[in-house]
Motif scaffolding. Sequence first.
Motif, PDB file in Angstrom:
ATOM      1  N   ALA A 182       1.067  -1.044  -0.509  1.00 12.09           N
ATOM      2  CA  ALA A 182      -0.174  -0.166  -0.014  1.00 12.09           C
ATOM      3  C   ALA A 182       0.956   1.593   0.023  1.00 12.09           C
ATOM      4  CB  ALA A 182      -0.764  -0.143   1.172  1.00 12.09           C
ATOM      5  N   MET A 183       2.200   1.481   0.604  1.00 10.42           N
ATOM      6  CA  MET A 183       2.707   1.961   0.481  1.00 10.42           C
ATOM      7  C   MET A 183       3.373   2.377  -0.708  1.00 10.42           C
ATOM      8  SD  MET A 183       4.402   4.855   2.387  1.00 10.42           S
ATOM      9  CE  MET A 183       4.007   4.321   4.230  1.00 10.42           C
ATOM     10  N   ARG A 184       3.831   1.825  -1.367  1.00  7.91           N
ATOM     11  CA  ARG A 184       4.173   1.627  -2.905  1.00  7.91           C
ATOM     12  C   ARG A 184       3.081   1.950  -3.526  1.00  7.91           C
ATOM     13  NH1 ARG A 184       6.634  -3.436  -1.194  1.00  7.91           N
ATOM     14  NH2 ARG A 184       5.354  -4.519  -2.551  1.00  7.91           N
ATOM     15  N   ASP A 185       2.599   1.764  -3.612  1.00  8.01           N
ATOM     16  CA  ASP A 185       1.081   2.409  -4.521  1.00  8.01           C
ATOM     17  C   ASP A 185       1.512   3.562  -4.082  1.00  8.01           C
ATOM     18  OD1 ASP A 185       1.299   0.162  -5.617  1.00  8.01           O
ATOM     19  OD2 ASP A 185      -0.776  -0.637  -4.143  1.00  8.01           O
ATOM     20  N   TRP A 186       1.081   4.397  -2.716  1.00  4.42           N
ATOM     21  CA  TRP A 186       0.529   5.246  -2.326  1.00  4.42           C
ATOM     22  C   TRP A 186       2.169   6.842  -3.228  1.00  4.42           C
ATOM     23  CZ3 TRP A 186      -2.688   8.899  -1.540  1.00  4.42           C
ATOM     24  CH2 TRP A 186      -2.408   9.751  -1.316  1.00  4.42           C
ATOM     25  N   LEU A 187       2.925   6.129  -3.017  1.00  3.59           N
ATOM     26  CA  LEU A 187       4.544   7.347  -2.848  1.00  3.59           C
ATOM     27  C   LEU A 187       4.396   7.026  -4.558  1.00  3.59           C
ATOM     28  CD1 LEU A 187       6.693   6.255   0.252  1.00  3.59           C
ATOM     29  CD2 LEU A 187       4.705   8.117  -0.658  1.00  3.59           C
ATOM     30  N   GLY A 188       4.115   5.701  -5.270  1.00  3.70           N
ATOM     31  CA  GLY A 188       4.026   5.231  -6.281  1.00  3.70           C
ATOM     32  C   GLY A 188       6.404   5.011  -6.988  1.00  3.70           C
ATOM     33  N   GLY A 189       6.714   4.097  -5.579  1.00  5.18           N
ATOM     34  CA  GLY A 189       7.815   3.603  -5.985  1.00  5.18           C
ATOM     35  C   GLY A 189       7.956   2.883  -4.628  1.00  5.18           C
ATOM     36  N   SER A 190       9.420   2.305  -4.950  1.00  3.53           N
ATOM     37  CA  SER A 190       9.837   1.675  -3.557  1.00  3.53           C
ATOM     38  C   SER A 190      10.452   2.784  -2.437  1.00  3.53           C
ATOM     39  CB  SER A 190      11.460   0.723  -3.891  1.00  3.53           C
ATOM     40  OG  SER A 190      12.023   1.512  -3.772  1.00  3.53           O
ATOM     41  N   VAL A 191      10.137   2.654  -1.467  1.00  4.61           N
ATOM     42  CA  VAL A 191      10.678   2.876  -0.129  1.00  4.61           C
ATOM     43  C   VAL A 191      11.823   2.483   0.445  1.00  4.61           C
ATOM     44  CG1 VAL A 191       9.690   3.332   2.280  1.00  4.61           C
ATOM     45  CG2 VAL A 191       7.606   3.108   0.253  1.00  4.61           C
ATOM     46  N   ASP A 192      13.450   3.695   1.183  1.00  2.00           N
ATOM     47  CA  ASP A 192      14.017   2.730   1.648  1.00  2.00           C
ATOM     48  C   ASP A 192      13.828   2.200   3.153  1.00  2.00           C
ATOM     49  OD1 ASP A 192      15.086   2.686  -0.856  1.00  2.00           O
ATOM     50  OD2 ASP A 192      16.054   4.845  -0.204  1.00  2.00           O
ATOM     51  N   GLN A 193      12.909   3.522   3.565  1.00  2.00           N
ATOM     52  CA  GLN A 193      13.088   3.416   5.417  1.00  2.00           C
ATOM     53  C   GLN A 193      11.662   3.707   5.437  1.00  2.00           C
ATOM     54  OE1 GLN A 193      16.065   4.926   7.434  1.00  2.00           O
ATOM     55  NE2 GLN A 193      15.111   4.062   9.348  1.00  2.00           N
ATOM     56  N   TYR A 194      11.340   2.522   5.783  1.00  2.00           N
ATOM     57  CA  TYR A 194       9.474   3.226   5.760  1.00  2.00           C
ATOM     58  C   TYR A 194       9.103   4.806   7.211  1.00  2.00           C
ATOM     59  CZ  TYR A 194       8.041  -1.127   2.440  1.00  2.00           C
ATOM     60  OH  TYR A 194       7.876  -1.208   1.522  1.00  2.00           O
ATOM     61  N   CYS A 195       9.804   4.269   8.594  1.00  2.00           N
ATOM     62  CA  CYS A 195       9.382   5.203   9.565  1.00  2.00           C
ATOM     63  C   CYS A 195      11.072   6.436   9.444  1.00  2.00           C
ATOM     64  CB  CYS A 195       9.759   4.830  10.748  1.00  2.00           C
ATOM     65  SG  CYS A 195       8.770   6.509  11.897  1.00  2.00           S
ATOM     66  N   SER A 196      10.849   6.865   8.232  1.00  2.00           N
ATOM     67  CA  SER A 196      11.789   7.977   8.445  1.00  2.00           C
ATOM     68  C   SER A 196      11.176   9.785   8.073  1.00  2.00           C
ATOM     69  CB  SER A 196      12.858   8.058   7.299  1.00  2.00           C
ATOM     70  OG  SER A 196      12.479   8.027   6.113  1.00  2.00           O
TER      71      SER A 196
END
Length: 213
Positions: free
Chosen positions: A56-70
């Motif tokens: 869901a986070m990748r969909d929201w941001l439109g790409g990969s996430v290095d660290q989710y809580c940053s």
Amino acid sequence: MNASDQKWLIEQIHASGHQLVLAITGGGSGGVAALLQVPGASASILETIVPYSARAMRDWLGGSVDQYCSEKTARAMAMQAFERARKLSDADPHTLVGIGATASLASNRPKRGAHRIHIAWPSASATAVATCDFNTISATRAEEEDVSTQLILLTIAEACGLPLLPSVESCLKIRVARREQRAHESWTELLLGHRSSISVHLNDAESQPMLLF
């Protein structure tokens, strides 16, 4: 912040003339509930989203996430929220605000890093980030959620230009680190589509433009 102060603050948010999109993950969803429990939310809340899973986070941001809580992820979430607000509202973009909050709070499994929350908000003219590290105190999940909720509400109030009540930092003796970047007028014009490009010079006033956005 007691219940009556919180209700007053939310009423001021709803009456501020600003419209919001909120994206919250990992904790602090009580901020959304608190906003919706006070009459008048339709005047200020355009949309809320909780991209909780990695997909869901990748969909929201439109790409990969290095660290989710940053801080970086909070800023990216907030910018997506701001752009979403622009799609949902025809109001003056200067009255639109995106809120991005990502938290890593006490859980039923060990956490790799500190318990913390990052809350970001971009507007047409500025970006600010507030970070609270819960490892400086001994707190339960419920207590961390309560602080996160209050910090989210105070951040929204600040983004709406409201006079603040005593902060979470002063009320609960928890340090809140804060950073803000004010945009140059030309950056704002680029963001809002009033110009297609800007040139960026080095500190040397005589140097040629080195970057073009």
